[in-house]
Design an enzyme around this catalytic site. Sequence first.
Site, PDB file in Angstrom:
ATOM      1  N   GLY A  27     -23.282  58.261   9.361  1.00 48.74           N
ATOM      2  CA  GLY A  27     -24.616  58.610   8.864  1.00 48.74           C
ATOM      3  C   GLY A  27     -25.532  59.113   9.957  1.00 48.74           C
ATOM      4  N   ASP A  77     -32.350  58.096   8.346  1.00 51.21           N
ATOM      5  CA  ASP A  77     -32.902  59.328   8.919  1.00 51.21           C
ATOM      6  C   ASP A  77     -31.952  60.005   9.911  1.00 51.21           C
ATOM      7  OD1 ASP A  77     -32.981  57.514  10.966  1.00 51.21           O
ATOM      8  OD2 ASP A  77     -35.157  57.460  11.149  1.00 51.21           O
ATOM      9  N   ARG A 130     -21.218  58.623  23.008  1.00 49.11           N
ATOM     10  CA  ARG A 130     -20.157  57.609  23.032  1.00 49.11           C
ATOM     11  C   ARG A 130     -18.803  58.281  23.237  1.00 49.11           C
ATOM     12  NH1 ARG A 130     -21.137  53.702  17.852  1.00 49.11           N
ATOM     13  NH2 ARG A 130     -20.415  55.462  16.614  1.00 49.11           N
ATOM     14  N   ARG A 187     -11.983  53.748  11.901  1.00 45.58           N
ATOM     15  CA  ARG A 187     -12.278  52.362  11.530  1.00 45.58           C
ATOM     16  C   ARG A 187     -11.383  51.918  10.374  1.00 45.58           C
ATOM     17  NH1 ARG A 187     -17.923  52.499  13.010  1.00 45.58           N
ATOM     18  NH2 ARG A 187     -18.072  54.290  14.377  1.00 45.58           N
ATOM     19  N   ASP A 218     -16.326  48.516   8.298  1.00 47.57           N
ATOM     20  CA  ASP A 218     -16.608  49.859   8.825  1.00 47.57           C
ATOM     21  C   ASP A 218     -16.961  49.831  10.306  1.00 47.57           C
ATOM     22  OD1 ASP A 218     -18.922  48.541   7.482  1.00 47.57           O
ATOM     23  OD2 ASP A 218     -20.043  50.144   8.438  1.00 47.57           O
ATOM     24  N   ASP A 263     -19.550  50.006  17.735  1.00 46.66           N
ATOM     25  CA  ASP A 263     -20.834  49.915  17.022  1.00 46.66           C
ATOM     26  C   ASP A 263     -21.661  48.721  17.469  1.00 46.66           C
ATOM     27  OD1 ASP A 263     -20.076  52.174  15.719  1.00 46.66           O
ATOM     28  OD2 ASP A 263     -20.451  51.419  13.708  1.00 46.66           O
TER      29      ASP A 263
HETATM   30  P1  AMP Z   1     -24.181  50.133  11.101  1.00 43.70           P
HETATM   31  O1  AMP Z   1     -24.637  48.840  10.500  1.00 43.70           O
HETATM   32  O2  AMP Z   1     -25.053  50.633  12.217  1.00 43.70           O
HETATM   33  O3  AMP Z   1     -22.756  50.092  11.507  1.00 43.70           O
HETATM   34  O4  AMP Z   1     -24.338  51.230   9.952  1.00 43.70           O
HETATM   35  C1  AMP Z   1     -23.766  51.116   8.684  1.00 43.70           C
HETATM   36  C2  AMP Z   1     -23.812  52.454   7.993  1.00 43.70           C
HETATM   37  O5  AMP Z   1     -25.155  52.921   7.879  1.00 43.70           O
HETATM   38  C3  AMP Z   1     -23.054  53.563   8.677  1.00 43.70           C
HETATM   39  O6  AMP Z   1     -22.533  54.395   7.687  1.00 43.70           O
HETATM   40  C4  AMP Z   1     -24.128  54.270   9.466  1.00 43.70           C
HETATM   41  O7  AMP Z   1     -23.802  55.598   9.759  1.00 43.70           O
HETATM   42  C5  AMP Z   1     -25.311  54.169   8.525  1.00 43.70           C
HETATM   43  N1  AMP Z   1     -26.606  54.201   9.210  1.00 43.70           N
HETATM   44  C6  AMP Z   1     -27.163  53.214   9.942  1.00 43.70           C
HETATM   45  N2  AMP Z   1     -28.373  53.599  10.399  1.00 43.70           N
HETATM   46  C7  AMP Z   1     -28.575  54.861   9.961  1.00 43.70           C
HETATM   47  C8  AMP Z   1     -29.632  55.801  10.092  1.00 43.70           C
HETATM   48  N3  AMP Z   1     -30.737  55.529  10.767  1.00 43.70           N
HETATM   49  N4  AMP Z   1     -29.484  57.001   9.482  1.00 43.70           N
HETATM   50  C9  AMP Z   1     -28.389  57.288   8.784  1.00 43.70           C
HETATM   51  N5  AMP Z   1     -27.366  56.451   8.613  1.00 43.70           N
HETATM   52  C10 AMP Z   1     -27.448  55.245   9.190  1.00 43.70           C
HETATM   53 MG    MG Z   2     -21.291  51.034  11.978  1.00 42.43          MG
END
Ligand code: AMP
Ligand code: MG
Length: 509
Positions: free
Chosen positions: A116, A145, A196, A203, A276, A286
Amino acid sequence: MALSAMGPPHCGTMEPMNLIAARETAADSGLTWNPGFAALGPDFYSALRPTPLPNPYWIGRSSDVADLLGLDPHWRSSDEALQALSGNTVLPGTSPLASVYSGHQFGMWAGQLGDGRAILLGETTDGLEIQLKGAGPTPYSRRGDGRAVLRSSLREFLCSEAMHGLGIPTSRALCVTGSPAPVYRETQETAAVVTRVARSFIRFGHFEHFSARDAAPQLQALADYVIDRDYPECRSHSAFPGQPYAALLQAVSERTATLMAHWQAVGFCHGVMNTDNMSILGLTLDYGPFQFLDAFVPGHVCNHSDTQGRYAYHRQPNIAYWNLFCLGQALLPLIGDQDLAMAALAPYKTRFPAEFMARMRAKLGLSDARSSDGELIDGLLALLAQDRVDYTIFWRRLSHAVARNDFSAVRDLFLHTAEWERWLLTYSERIAHTPHALAADLMLKTNPKFVLRNHLSEIAIQAAKLGDFSALQTLQGLLERPFDEHPGHEAQADFPPDWASSIEISCSS
Ligand code: AMP
Ligand code: MG
C-alpha cells in the site's frame, strides 16, 4: 491525485498508472537489474511509479548497504540519488511495481492487502530487491495515503541495521530521506521514505492471496518462483521425494523457527506478527511498533494498538507457528495431502526450542550441551521476570562478571538476592569446566551492549525533527557494532529513563 480516481484496487496493469509520477533519471547509480519479481507477470502486481515528494533531504544513510549493493561511490550521496530514493525520479532499467498479497491480521482473515505504500524498484543482478517505503499511493493503499512519517521511517532504518549488527536475519535499509510534505496521523507530521533492501520481500500473505482466490496456476507459479530462486534443495528433499511444496513449507518453518529463537534470545518484540508481515525467507520484516525489552516482562506488549496482547513477547514463537499453519493451508492445494502438510510443519516444534537453547547457552558462555540446561535457563528467566531485571544490561553484566569472576554488579540488579545467589551457585558449577576467558569471550560476542531501545529512537527522532541528525548517526554507529564497547557511550547502554515507560508506539506510522 485522489485515490478514487484510480478505481478499485486491482492488479494486472503493465503500464505505470499514476499520473503524477517520477521521471527517469539519467545519472548512473552503478546498479544493474534482473527481471526479478516482475517476471511473474501482471497477476502479481501493478506497475506504477513513485509519487514525487517536494524538497527531499537526507536523514540517514548506510554505507554498509551501499557497499552491499555496489552503489557508485559518487552517486550514493549525490542529489540524483536523493531524488531517486525519495521517489522523484526513476532509475533507468527499473520497472517499479506494487505487489498484491492478502493476510491474517490479529488472527482474522483480512482479505486483500498488498504493497500500500512500498514500491519495488526491482531486483539487482546480485539478487537483491530494492523497495521504497512511503513512496506514494498504490492500488493497494485502501484508505491509506501511501506515505510514511519521519518517526516510523527513522525507527525502521535504525532497527534494520541494528538487527543486522546483531546477526539476526532482516531486511536492510540503505537510507531514509525526508520531505517537508505534511502527513496526517494523530497529528500533522512530515513525510519520509525508507529504501529497503532484501533478498526477497515475499510474504506468507502472497501465497494466502492466490490460495484464497482458488488461483491454482498463480499459486504454483509463485511457489515455483520461490523454490527455484531461494529453496532449490526442495526439488530433491529426501523426506519429501516428489513433493517440493511440502519441502518448501518445512524449509520456511525451519527458517522461521531460527528467526524466533533469535528474537526471543535478544528480547525483540515485533509487535505486528500478521501473516502479511511474515517473510518467506525467515527475515525480520516490516518494522512498526517493535521494541527491545527493557525490563524482562514475558507478557510485554509493545504495540499500543494490540489491546488483546496477541503479539506479546512470550507469545511470538506460538504465533509464528500459527502463521506457518496459515501458510500450510495456503499451500495445501499444491501439497495435496493434509497429513503431509502437518508433517512439514512438525519440525518447527523441535527446531525452535533447540535453536533457542543454543542461543541461551551461548549467552551463558556454555559451549557444550547438558540435559540440565533447560532447568538452568528456565530458572534464570523466572528470576529475571520476578524482579523485572533489565534484560540487555543483565546479560552484558553477566558477561563481564564471568570475565572478572566478580558477580557483585549482577547481584545489584536483583531484589531477591538469595534466590539469585542460589542460581549463581548452580551456574558456577555448570561453567566450572570451561575456561572463563573463553566463556566470557563467547558471551561478549553474544550479549550486545547496545540495542535500539525505544527511548534511544525517540531521542534521535526528536533531534531529527529539528534537523539535527547527529544523535541518529551516533546511535547508528553503536548499533552497527553492538558487541563493541564504544567507550564514551555509556549513556546509550544504560537503563532507560523514567519517561521511557510512557512512550506509546502504535500501528500508526
Ligand atoms: P503494516 O501494518 O504496516 O504491515 O500494514 C498493513 C497493510 O496496510 C499493508 O498492506 C500496508 O501496505 C498498508 N498500509 C499501512 N500504512 C499505509 C499507508 N499509510 N498508506 C497505504 N497503505 C498503508
Ligand atoms: Mg506490513
